[in-house]
Design an enzyme around this catalytic site. Structure first.
Site, PDB file in Angstrom:
ATOM      1  CG  ASP A   1      -2.095  -0.976   1.044  1.00 51.68           C
ATOM      2  OD1 ASP A   1      -2.403  -1.344  -0.101  1.00 51.68           O
ATOM      3  OD2 ASP A   1      -2.684  -1.373   2.070  1.00 51.68           O
TER       4      ASP A   1
ATOM      5  CG  ASP B   1      -3.489   9.083   7.024  1.00 53.00           C
ATOM      6  OD1 ASP B   1      -2.366   9.450   6.643  1.00 53.00           O
ATOM      7  OD2 ASP B   1      -3.699   7.955   7.505  1.00 53.00           O
TER       8      ASP B   1
ATOM      9  CG  ASP C   1       0.066  10.973  22.209  1.00 52.67           C
ATOM     10  OD1 ASP C   1       0.307  11.854  23.073  1.00 52.67           O
ATOM     11  OD2 ASP C   1       0.243   9.765  22.410  1.00 52.67           O
TER      12      ASP C   1
ATOM     13  CB  THR D   1      -8.804   0.285   6.057  1.00 51.95           C
ATOM     14  OG1 THR D   1      -8.361   0.774   4.792  1.00 51.95           O
ATOM     15  CG2 THR D   1     -10.289  -0.030   5.985  1.00 51.95           C
TER      16      THR D   1
END
Length: 315
Positions: A81, A156, A185, A196
């Site tokens: 990925d 992301d 954090d 995912t």
């Protein structure tokens, strides 16, 4: 076999891969055997291997990204990925559909197994596929009114504390409306594709790719009532750094920038999607069952031989 007119396929693999490496050479040889014109992205080459690799290329050519953007009709990305994410960002501005061949571990995005490229990869290239649009996040870091970083991410954008410890302090606004101040954090802003990934490990929900929302997930928040939330795809998220040392802003955890107190980070969905091509037998829920061990007994998890159950999504 005669060349297929108008069928130029770009092949991407991990940087530093040997020109003799069986995985991408196996894919290239298969494409050549079926009459495709093949361009291998020269990003896989290192300075040490470049001349030898180019001299030994037979039936295919190494090409720059600019050449691929102009000539390729589809792109095959071989790896895990991470390799897929990095190359998807490179191809974000092009109308080149992407096909993933899994050489990694999980493979949420690379759903054709390397041992099943013949016939699955070829049938996918010939039109036996399911098409799916995935969207990028566009993230800008602004400092004193000046944009100091502008990047995209398929998974992301993560804002996190530095290595010196302590929490990061952030103010979050959605469409100009104050949402909350956060001490944690970090904070994950993810697409459905990225739900995912890191967001999942931080207890975020899984979003089906067709939902197209934006997911916000706090990482180890000081206030335990700070929970993940899903927002509409057309909203803008503004994050202001109000405290913390060496705050990092990470795009797909591959491109890393620094933010200082007072910096403003704006995140929106890029309106131009990238197209993924899945084999006709691809099944999103079968993929989740296999990767996340759903429906498995406790004794099966981690011990199931690869491909024996729920492998239909990858064929």
């Amino acid at each position: 076999m005669a060349k297929r007119p108008g069928k130029c396929i770009a092949v991407f693999a991990k940087h530093g891969s040997s020109h003799k490496q069986a995985s991408w050479r196996t894919v290239v040889d298969l494409l050549i055997a079926h009459g495709y014109t093949v361009l291998v992205c020269d990003d896989i080459l290192t300075a040490r291997t470049r001349n030898k690799a180019e001299a030994q290329a037979v039936g295919y050519s190494f090409a720059s990204l600019d050449t691929i953007l102009k000539k390729a009709h589809k792109a095959v990305i071989i790896g895990g990925d991470g390799t897929f994410l990095g190359n998807a960002r490179k191809l974000a501005k092009a109308d080149i559909p992407l096909i993933g061949v899994n050489q990694g571990r999980l493979g949420f995005l690379t759903d054709i197994r390397l041992d099943d490229i013949d016939p699955t990869l070829i049938s996918t290239l010939k039109g036996e596929y399911t098409s799916e649009d995935r969207y990028f996040l566009q993230g800008q870091i602004m400092r004193d009114g000046v944009t100091v970083a502008d990047q995209i991410a398929l998974n992301d954008v993560v804002i996190s504390r530095g290595i010196v410890g302590g929490m990061v302090e952030l103010r979050v606004e959605v469409n100009g409306t104050f949402m909350y101040d956060l001490r944690a954090d970090g904070l994950i802003i993810a697409t459905a594709t990225g739900s995912t990934a890191y967001a999942l490990s931080a207890d975020g929900p899984i979003l089906h790719p067709s939902t197209g929302g934006i997911l916000i997930v706090p990482v180890a928040p000081h206030a335990l009532t700070n929970r993940p939330i899903v927002l509409p795809q057309n909203c803008s998220i503004d994050v202001t750094v109000i405290g913390g040392k060496q705050t990092g802003v990470h795009f797909d955890m591959q491109i890393n920038d620094r933010a200082v107190v007072g910096d403003h980070i704006r995140i929106v969905v890029n309106p131009k999607p990238i197209q993924l091509l899945h084999p006709n037998r691809y099944d999103y829920f079968a993929m989740l069952r296999q990767k996340l061990h759903w429906s498995a007994s406790l004794t099966e998890v981690g011990h199931r031989p690869r491909g024996l159950r729920d492998s239909g999504h990858a064929k």
